[in-house]
Design a protein around this motif. Structure first.
Motif, PDB file in Angstrom:
ATOM      1  N   VAL A  87       0.936  -1.431   0.050  1.00 52.51           N
ATOM      2  CA  VAL A  87       0.096   0.345  -0.222  1.00 52.51           C
ATOM      3  C   VAL A  87       1.218   1.118  -0.111  1.00 52.51           C
ATOM      4  O   VAL A  87       1.751   1.309   0.856  1.00 52.51           O
ATOM      5  CB  VAL A  87      -1.071   0.137   1.073  1.00 52.51           C
ATOM      6  CG1 VAL A  87      -1.762   1.046   1.180  1.00 52.51           C
ATOM      7  CG2 VAL A  87      -2.091  -1.191   1.716  1.00 52.51           C
ATOM      8  N   ILE A  88       0.756   2.422  -1.627  1.00 50.05           N
ATOM      9  CA  ILE A  88       1.439   3.303  -1.281  1.00 50.05           C
ATOM     10  C   ILE A  88       0.599   4.274  -1.268  1.00 50.05           C
ATOM     11  O   ILE A  88      -1.121   4.395  -1.590  1.00 50.05           O
ATOM     12  CB  ILE A  88       2.346   3.318  -2.215  1.00 50.05           C
ATOM     13  CG1 ILE A  88       3.265   2.286  -2.710  1.00 50.05           C
ATOM     14  CG2 ILE A  88       2.685   5.106  -2.654  1.00 50.05           C
ATOM     15  CD1 ILE A  88       3.849   2.502  -3.971  1.00 50.05           C
ATOM     16  N   VAL A  89       0.369   4.713   0.178  1.00 57.28           N
ATOM     17  CA  VAL A  89       0.307   6.819   0.541  1.00 57.28           C
ATOM     18  C   VAL A  89       0.730   7.419  -0.159  1.00 57.28           C
ATOM     19  O   VAL A  89       1.141   8.305  -0.452  1.00 57.28           O
ATOM     20  CB  VAL A  89      -0.135   6.738   1.919  1.00 57.28           C
ATOM     21  CG1 VAL A  89      -1.149   7.931   1.722  1.00 57.28           C
ATOM     22  CG2 VAL A  89      -0.122   5.835   2.799  1.00 57.28           C
ATOM     23  N   VAL A  90      -0.551   8.512  -1.006  1.00 52.64           N
ATOM     24  CA  VAL A  90      -0.254   9.242  -2.491  1.00 52.64           C
ATOM     25  C   VAL A  90      -1.373  10.579  -1.540  1.00 52.64           C
ATOM     26  O   VAL A  90      -2.118  10.076  -1.973  1.00 52.64           O
ATOM     27  CB  VAL A  90      -0.675   8.871  -3.987  1.00 52.64           C
ATOM     28  CG1 VAL A  90       1.061   8.125  -4.371  1.00 52.64           C
ATOM     29  CG2 VAL A  90      -1.897   7.822  -3.829  1.00 52.64           C
ATOM     30  N   GLY A  91      -0.767  11.259  -1.726  1.00 52.81           N
ATOM     31  CA  GLY A  91      -1.070  12.296  -0.939  1.00 52.81           C
ATOM     32  C   GLY A  91       0.150  13.403  -0.431  1.00 52.81           C
ATOM     33  O   GLY A  91       0.975  12.602   0.299  1.00 52.81           O
ATOM     34  N   LEU A  92      -0.147  14.361  -0.743  1.00 50.93           N
ATOM     35  CA  LEU A  92       0.813  15.782  -0.194  1.00 50.93           C
ATOM     36  C   LEU A  92       0.486  15.140   1.709  1.00 50.93           C
ATOM     37  O   LEU A  92       0.309  15.195   2.136  1.00 50.93           O
ATOM     38  CB  LEU A  92       1.081  16.931  -0.487  1.00 50.93           C
ATOM     39  CG  LEU A  92       0.849  17.614  -2.650  1.00 50.93           C
ATOM     40  CD1 LEU A  92      -0.130  18.869  -2.423  1.00 50.93           C
ATOM     41  CD2 LEU A  92       2.309  16.774  -3.056  1.00 50.93           C
ATOM     42  N   PRO A  93       2.376  15.631   1.911  1.00 47.99           N
ATOM     43  CA  PRO A  93       2.700  16.213   3.268  1.00 47.99           C
ATOM     44  C   PRO A  93       1.260  17.126   3.471  1.00 47.99           C
ATOM     45  O   PRO A  93       1.047  17.768   3.352  1.00 47.99           O
ATOM     46  CB  PRO A  93       3.760  16.277   3.302  1.00 47.99           C
ATOM     47  CG  PRO A  93       4.580  16.150   2.508  1.00 47.99           C
ATOM     48  CD  PRO A  93       3.821  16.283   1.288  1.00 47.99           C
ATOM     49  N   LYS A  94       0.899  16.504   5.197  1.00 49.52           N
ATOM     50  CA  LYS A  94      -0.181  17.569   5.782  1.00 49.52           C
ATOM     51  C   LYS A  94      -1.029  16.742   4.952  1.00 49.52           C
ATOM     52  O   LYS A  94      -1.649  18.084   5.587  1.00 49.52           O
ATOM     53  CB  LYS A  94      -0.177  18.941   5.690  1.00 49.52           C
ATOM     54  CG  LYS A  94       1.398  19.548   6.110  1.00 49.52           C
ATOM     55  CD  LYS A  94       2.124  18.540   7.607  1.00 49.52           C
ATOM     56  CE  LYS A  94       0.982  19.146   9.018  1.00 49.52           C
ATOM     57  NZ  LYS A  94       0.738  18.613   9.798  1.00 49.52           N
ATOM     58  N   LYS A 106       6.607   4.685  -9.267  1.00 53.08           N
ATOM     59  CA  LYS A 106       7.507   3.801 -10.023  1.00 53.08           C
ATOM     60  C   LYS A 106       7.258   2.473  -9.575  1.00 53.08           C
ATOM     61  O   LYS A 106       8.057   1.368 -10.484  1.00 53.08           O
ATOM     62  CB  LYS A 106       9.168   3.674  -8.860  1.00 53.08           C
ATOM     63  CG  LYS A 106       9.651   5.266  -8.327  1.00 53.08           C
ATOM     64  CD  LYS A 106      10.645   5.613 -10.222  1.00 53.08           C
ATOM     65  CE  LYS A 106      11.224   6.651 -10.649  1.00 53.08           C
ATOM     66  NZ  LYS A 106      10.213   7.763 -10.235  1.00 53.08           N
ATOM     67  N   PHE A 107       5.972   2.278  -9.704  1.00 51.03           N
ATOM     68  CA  PHE A 107       5.287   1.345  -9.072  1.00 51.03           C
ATOM     69  C   PHE A 107       4.126   0.692  -9.471  1.00 51.03           C
ATOM     70  O   PHE A 107       3.223  -0.038  -9.363  1.00 51.03           O
ATOM     71  CB  PHE A 107       5.481   0.615  -7.373  1.00 51.03           C
ATOM     72  CG  PHE A 107       6.398   1.033  -6.687  1.00 51.03           C
ATOM     73  CD1 PHE A 107       7.738  -0.338  -6.453  1.00 51.03           C
ATOM     74  CD2 PHE A 107       6.661   2.056  -6.248  1.00 51.03           C
ATOM     75  CE1 PHE A 107       8.706  -0.198  -5.657  1.00 51.03           C
ATOM     76  CE2 PHE A 107       8.550   2.524  -5.380  1.00 51.03           C
ATOM     77  CZ  PHE A 107       9.057   1.033  -5.386  1.00 51.03           C
ATOM     78  N   LEU A 108       3.859   1.215 -10.410  1.00 50.01           N
ATOM     79  CA  LEU A 108       1.983   0.885 -11.353  1.00 50.01           C
ATOM     80  C   LEU A 108       2.280  -0.441 -11.641  1.00 50.01           C
ATOM     81  O   LEU A 108       1.032  -0.660 -12.472  1.00 50.01           O
ATOM     82  CB  LEU A 108       1.722   2.503 -11.989  1.00 50.01           C
ATOM     83  CG  LEU A 108       1.543   3.446 -11.778  1.00 50.01           C
ATOM     84  CD1 LEU A 108       1.802   4.475 -12.487  1.00 50.01           C
ATOM     85  CD2 LEU A 108       0.863   3.479 -11.236  1.00 50.01           C
ATOM     86  N   ASP A 109       3.514  -0.438 -12.109  1.00 48.54           N
ATOM     87  CA  ASP A 109       3.082  -2.251 -13.535  1.00 48.54           C
ATOM     88  C   ASP A 109       3.731  -3.076 -11.809  1.00 48.54           C
ATOM     89  O   ASP A 109       2.930  -3.690 -12.496  1.00 48.54           O
ATOM     90  CB  ASP A 109       4.875  -2.471 -14.067  1.00 48.54           C
ATOM     91  CG  ASP A 109       4.970  -1.565 -15.202  1.00 48.54           C
ATOM     92  OD1 ASP A 109       3.914  -0.804 -15.011  1.00 48.54           O
ATOM     93  OD2 ASP A 109       5.848  -0.892 -15.002  1.00 48.54           O
ATOM     94  N   ASN A 110       3.718  -3.349 -10.618  1.00 51.03           N
ATOM     95  CA  ASN A 110       2.740  -3.894  -9.991  1.00 51.03           C
ATOM     96  C   ASN A 110       1.672  -4.128  -9.263  1.00 51.03           C
ATOM     97  O   ASN A 110       1.249  -3.320  -8.838  1.00 51.03           O
ATOM     98  CB  ASN A 110       4.342  -3.603  -8.677  1.00 51.03           C
ATOM     99  CG  ASN A 110       4.200  -4.948  -7.716  1.00 51.03           C
ATOM    100  OD1 ASN A 110       2.928  -5.687  -7.279  1.00 51.03           O
ATOM    101  ND2 ASN A 110       5.663  -5.172  -7.232  1.00 51.03           N
ATOM    102  N   ASP A 111       0.894  -5.393 -10.038  1.00 52.16           N
ATOM    103  CA  ASP A 111       0.320  -5.555 -10.032  1.00 52.16           C
ATOM    104  C   ASP A 111      -0.488  -5.389  -8.388  1.00 52.16           C
ATOM    105  O   ASP A 111      -1.444  -5.650  -7.794  1.00 52.16           O
ATOM    106  CB  ASP A 111      -1.108  -6.387 -10.478  1.00 52.16           C
ATOM    107  CG  ASP A 111      -0.781  -6.322 -12.395  1.00 52.16           C
ATOM    108  OD1 ASP A 111      -1.076  -5.184 -12.039  1.00 52.16           O
ATOM    109  OD2 ASP A 111      -1.107  -7.714 -12.671  1.00 52.16           O
TER     110      ASP A 111
END
Length: 222
Positions: A8-15, A68-73
């Protein structure tokens, strides 16, 4: 070896709620890293090593290097949204130091000064437009939420996890990490507790300390 179905990668700017979501993932027994201040842009061996060691990734540099990890399902993404003006106020006042000395400067490339607010807001808009484009393309791998309204059921459904319970079998309360920290940061109790945390974690290791804290959180001790 992790037994988790997903990374799980959390995407969202700091704060935007990254600390709270990191605690929620740890309550689901994800091993979470970030912010990783030692990362230098372009250091793919660093990213890959961390990626193999952990299950969850939040804050710097993961919220910038997520593609960088989009290709990893196996990788799923949680987009953290926040109202733009509220984000700017929190980012400017609380997130690191000013000028070029804040952690995320290598990605923003904007000096943190009030006069540069329009540039930061433009960065914000572009950042989320890109995320939303990929979320529309891969709806099964992206979940877009606001930390204020996000609850356990939505998270667990997305990650195919059971709802977290305490020793009495009751649903664990959702944490509010920065809210608690901001409220208590100036109290003597907080300062003493923070010093004890540093001493104990230096002896048993940060990861073991986090496991103890998560156990206490799940059972309402803290």
């Amino acid at each position: 070896m992790s037994k988790k179905k997903h990374k799980v990668i959390v995407v969202g700017l700091p704060k935007t709620g990254t600390s709270t979501l990191a605690v929620m993932l740890r309550m689901l027994n994800y091993k979470v890293t970030g912010p990783d201040a030692n990362y230098k842009i372009g250091d793919l061996p660093f990213l890959n090593k961390k990626f193999n060691e952990f299950d969850g990734f939040q804050d710097f540099p993961w919220c910038f290097e997520w593609d960088k990890f989009l290709d990893n399902d196996k990788v799923k993404y949680i987009i953290l949204n926040r109202e733009k003006e509220s984000w700017w106020k929190s980012f400017y006042e609380s997130y690191g130091r000013k000028q070029e000395r804040y952690l995320s400067y290598p990605f923003f490339k904007i000096s943190k000064e009030l006069k540069n607010k329009p540039q930061f807001l433009n960065y914000f808009d572009t950042y989320y437009e890109t995320l939303n484009t990929y979320a529309a393309k891969y709806p099964e791998r992206f979940l877009s939420i606001s930390i204020k309204t996000f609850e356990w059921q939505e998270l667990c459904d997305f990650l195919d996890e059971d709802l977290p319970t305490n020793m009495l079998g009751q649903l664990v309360k959702k944490p509010h990490v920065n809210k608690e920290r901001s409220k208590n940061a100036q109290t003597l109790r907080y300062k003493i507790t923070n010093q004890l945390k540093k001493k104990i974690s230096s002896i048993i290791g940060k990861e073991n300390w986090r496991k103890i804290v998560i156990f206490f959180r799940k059972n309402g001790v803290i």
